[in-house]
Motif scaffolding. Structure first.
Motif, short mmCIF file in Angstrom:
data_model
loop_
_atom_site.label_atom_id
_atom_site.label_comp_id
_atom_site.label_asym_id
_atom_site.label_seq_id
_atom_site.Cartn_x
_atom_site.Cartn_y
_atom_site.Cartn_z
N PRO A 169 -25.47 156.87 119.63
CA PRO A 169 -26.40 157.62 118.76
C PRO A 169 -26.48 156.98 117.38
N PRO A 170 -27.54 157.19 116.64
CA PRO A 170 -27.67 156.64 115.26
C PRO A 170 -26.51 157.14 114.39
N TRP A 171 -26.05 156.27 113.51
CA TRP A 171 -24.92 156.61 112.66
C TRP A 171 -25.14 155.98 111.30
N ASP A 172 -24.99 156.77 110.22
CA ASP A 172 -25.24 156.25 108.87
C ASP A 172 -24.39 155.03 108.57
N LEU A 173 -23.12 155.07 108.99
CA LEU A 173 -22.22 153.98 108.65
C LEU A 173 -22.61 152.68 109.36
N PHE A 174 -23.13 152.79 110.58
CA PHE A 174 -23.52 151.61 111.36
C PHE A 174 -25.00 151.69 111.71
N PRO A 175 -25.88 151.37 110.76
CA PRO A 175 -27.32 151.49 111.03
C PRO A 175 -27.85 150.47 112.03
N ARG A 176 -27.06 149.41 112.27
CA ARG A 176 -27.53 148.39 113.22
C ARG A 176 -26.42 148.08 114.22
N VAL A 177 -26.73 148.20 115.49
CA VAL A 177 -25.80 147.89 116.57
C VAL A 177 -26.52 146.98 117.55
N GLU A 178 -25.87 145.92 117.98
CA GLU A 178 -26.51 145.00 118.92
C GLU A 178 -25.50 144.47 119.92
N ALA A 179 -26.01 144.14 121.11
CA ALA A 179 -25.19 143.54 122.15
C ALA A 179 -25.50 142.05 122.21
N VAL A 180 -24.45 141.22 122.11
CA VAL A 180 -24.62 139.76 122.11
C VAL A 180 -23.54 139.14 122.96
N GLY A 228 -21.90 139.80 125.69
CA GLY A 228 -20.75 140.58 126.12
C GLY A 228 -19.98 141.23 125.00
N TYR A 229 -20.46 141.09 123.77
CA TYR A 229 -19.84 141.71 122.60
C TYR A 229 -20.76 142.80 122.06
N LEU A 230 -20.15 143.83 121.49
CA LEU A 230 -20.89 144.86 120.77
C LEU A 230 -20.66 144.63 119.28
N ASN A 231 -21.73 144.30 118.57
CA ASN A 231 -21.65 144.07 117.13
C ASN A 231 -22.18 145.30 116.39
N CYS A 232 -21.34 145.86 115.53
CA CYS A 232 -21.71 147.04 114.76
C CYS A 232 -21.70 146.68 113.28
N TYR A 233 -22.86 146.76 112.63
CA TYR A 233 -22.99 146.34 111.25
C TYR A 233 -22.96 147.54 110.31
N PHE A 234 -22.15 147.43 109.26
CA PHE A 234 -22.01 148.50 108.28
C PHE A 234 -23.26 148.63 107.41
N ASP A 235 -23.49 149.83 106.93
CA ASP A 235 -24.47 150.02 105.86
C ASP A 235 -23.89 149.38 104.60
N PRO A 236 -24.60 148.41 104.00
CA PRO A 236 -24.01 147.67 102.87
C PRO A 236 -23.69 148.55 101.66
N HIS A 237 -24.48 149.59 101.44
CA HIS A 237 -24.23 150.46 100.28
C HIS A 237 -22.97 151.30 100.49
N LEU A 238 -22.83 151.86 101.69
CA LEU A 238 -21.62 152.63 101.99
C LEU A 238 -20.38 151.74 101.95
N PHE A 239 -20.51 150.56 102.55
CA PHE A 239 -19.37 149.64 102.59
C PHE A 239 -18.97 149.24 101.17
N SER A 240 -19.93 148.87 100.35
CA SER A 240 -19.64 148.44 98.98
C SER A 240 -18.94 149.53 98.19
N ALA A 241 -19.48 150.75 98.30
CA ALA A 241 -18.87 151.87 97.57
C ALA A 241 -17.45 152.12 98.05
N ARG A 242 -17.23 152.01 99.37
CA ARG A 242 -15.89 152.26 99.90
C ARG A 242 -14.89 151.22 99.39
N VAL A 243 -15.29 149.96 99.35
CA VAL A 243 -14.39 148.90 98.88
C VAL A 243 -14.05 149.10 97.41
#
Length: 586
Positions: free
Chosen positions: A77-88, A90-105
């Motif tokens: 399902p859609p998730w704010d933290l991972f707005p983009r998910v792709e299969a490449v 045999g791998y599942l790549n989950c990309y963070f929302d850059p704004h959430l990630f930056s603020a968390r760091v």
């Protein structure tokens, strides 16, 4: 940093697969996606596909892994933290929302007292380093062991280990007997001047010159050595007094370098215990006593039944019964484990002693000391100076450490004078000390431990390259911004603007810092810290040039000020792990 969210994601994936009657072989394994402008994590389904193949299903593992990854990507399902998910592949790549990630760091850097500090590891490690000889000069050849050992201890301590810092003085041996002989013959009653270490080295070099010119005087050396072996009170008292002169001189240099120790060992402390241990090895049939015609030896390869030469023969006592390095190192290793509950005993000693330590520890292992396998040699190569200066205290042709430190501070003072002439003399002196000592330490650590360091002033004092002054200056730049905005909110909000690419690159270096610390501790390699610091300083300087802070819109300014403060903290912390001061102005 996102462990909770990562676990929630894993649970969702497990539920999706269970609905499709697909079993996971265990916990999902996550790895960071190599950074290329955005952050993400990835997991593989190759083991899941392989499990199906082993269960009897007719599947091609690579293709099946791709199918499973695509299935999960479609059903997550859609998730704010991972707005983009792709299969490449045999791998599942989950990309963070850059704004959430930056603020968390940035929030984590600012909210933790010591960002990057590891949890307690539950291990006690002793690190032995420096190991100068008393009654000799403290020259540049001793420098890498002291600086490398100190940095390794700082890193291990910060990473969560209990660290015992140890030094091992060579305070007895032929070199000391020569010095005492020359002192009694030519300098009796003299006391050292303020520069005691230099004076001690001069007397030692003088003793060697006299013996080279008059070899017949060696009989007097042997006679004096005999008096030491019999513990003649007069010789022991003189040795104790003059030994302290050396130790006091060394302490001044350690204080200057901000290096300290928890336990000071000396070979005189273990000399006689070493002889007792050798007697025990003879009784057990491990050592062969070939005296008086030859030495006491341990034929390691024969004892181990090795046909190919590996450990060779270790000489553990001279034919005249006097101790060798091996005699004392056997006893020293034993003493360390008797005094402390060590999980590891690390020796920071130059690479030329590798075989020696292998022999000593294997001898102890054969003798039944199970802890011998927990001894570790952290080897390093030597330091070359411009002009191929030979460092040999026997001849007196050495570059003394105090001379190198003095020159470093003088050169750094000239640079500070050029860059900021308006500073007070006291400020210039303090900054020159920080920059000068940093310029000595950084090149010793910014290199693979087992590669030779070629030291030169131009690169050591480089304000534009991979050197301590460049990193220190980045810290100063951060301070200069913060000084103009003393009130910074520590409540980090998600940035409400498109991050500049230099911000993204800088945040990536900050996010990697805790992992870098653990990697440096695991591998006993400060080089990981020097590289990370350089990348952070370079990223900060790029940000400094490209992204206005003080003149930005209020919302942008607030986050960027917090990013500046986070960068300053990481730069200061990393420099501290190398034993280098982070000045506030330069």
């Amino acid at each position: 940093m996102f462990q909770k969210e990562q676990q929630n994601l894993a649970n969702q994936i497990r539920d999706i697969l269970q609905d499709q009657d697909i079993s996971l072989p265990g916990e999902l394994e996550w790895a960071p996606i190599p950074f290329s402008g955005e952050w993400g994590i990835a997991t593989s389904f190759y083991k899941t596909a392989a499990l199906e193949a082993r269960s009897g299903k007719s599947v091609q593992i690579p293709r099946r892994a791709e199918e499973i990854a695509s299935l999960v990507a479609d059903k997550l399902p859609p998730w704010d933290l991972f707005p983009r998910v792709e299969a490449v592949n045999g791998y599942l790549n989950c990309y963070f929302d850059p704004h959430l990630f930056s603020a968390r760091v940035v929030k984590r850097v600012l909210s933790e007292e010591d960002f990057g500090q590891g949890d307690p590891q539950g291990e006690t490690l002793m690190v032995e380093y420096s190991q100068p000889n008393t009654h000799k000069a403290f020259h540049v050849g001793h420098l890498r062991s002291a600086i490398l050992g100190d940095a390794v201890c700082r890193i291990l301590d910060f990473a969560g280990y209990d660290v015992i810092r140890a030094n091992y003085f060579g305070d007895m041996g032929l070199h000391v007997i020569k010095w005492l002989w020359n002192y009694l013959d030519r300098h009796e009653g003299e006391t050292p001047p303020e520069d005691a270490t230099r004076w001690m080295g001069d007397l030692y070099a003088e003793a060697n010159r006299r013996l080279e010119d008059h070899p017949e005087l060696e009989t007097e050396i042997r006679e004096l050595y005999g008096r030491w072996d019999s513990q003649d009170p007069e010789i022991v008292a003189l040795w104790e007094k003059t030994r302290q002169w050396s130790v006091d001189g060394f302490q001044k240099l350690y204080d200057e370098l901000d290096i300290h120790f928890d336990r000071l060992y000396a070979n005189s402390e273990v000399e006689f215990q070493g002889k007792e241990l050798v007697d025990n090895l003879i009784e057990k049939g491990i050592a062969e006593d070939l005296r008086p015609d030859d030495a006491v030896i341990v034929r390691l390869d024969d004892l181990l039944g090795l046909k190919k030469e590996k450990y060779r023969v270790l000489v553990v006592l001279r034919s005249d019964g006097t101790a060798l390095y091996a005699t004392e190192d056997l006893a020293l290793a034993k003493l360390k484990f008797e005094e402390y509950p060590l999980d590891r005993s690390i020796y920071v000693v130059d690479v030329r002693q590798s075989l020696h330590f292998q022999q000593v520890w294997k001898t102890l292992e054969i003798a039944g000391y199970e802890w011998a396998e927990r001894c570790q040699h952290l080897s390093y190569e030597l330091v070359n100076l411009p002009g191929n200066v030979v460092m040999a205290s026997r001849e007196g042709t050495v570059v003394l450490l105090e001379d190198l430190i003095r020159e470093a501070k003088e050169r750094a003072y000239q640079v500070v004078e050029e860059k900021n002439p308006d500073l007070s003399d006291q400020q210039k002196t303090e900054i020159a000390r920080a920059v000068g000592l940093g310029s000595i330490k950084f090149p010793m650590l910014d290199r693979e431990n087992t590669r030779i360091v070629t030291f030169d002033w131009e690169s050591a004092l480089d304000f534009n390259g991979q050197a301590a002054p460049y990193i220190q200056y980045a810290h100063v730049r951060a301070n200069s911004i913060l000084k103009k905005e003393p009130e910074i909110s520590l409540e980090v909000l998600e940035p409400a603007y498109d991050l500049d690419e230099t911000e993204v690159a800088l945040i990536e270096t900050l996010a990697q810092y805790p992992a870098v610390v653990q990697n440096a501790a695991r591998e006993l390699k400060p080089l990981h810290i020097t590289n990370a610091l350089y990348e952070t300083a370079r990223a900060f300087n790029a940000f400094y040039r490209a992204a206005p802070v003080l003149t930005a819109d209020p919302a942008v300014k607030a986050f960027r000020l917090q990013l500046v403060e986070a960068s300053r903290r990481v730069l200061c912390s990393g420099l501290g792990l190398l034993g280098i001061e982070a000045p506030r102005v330069m």
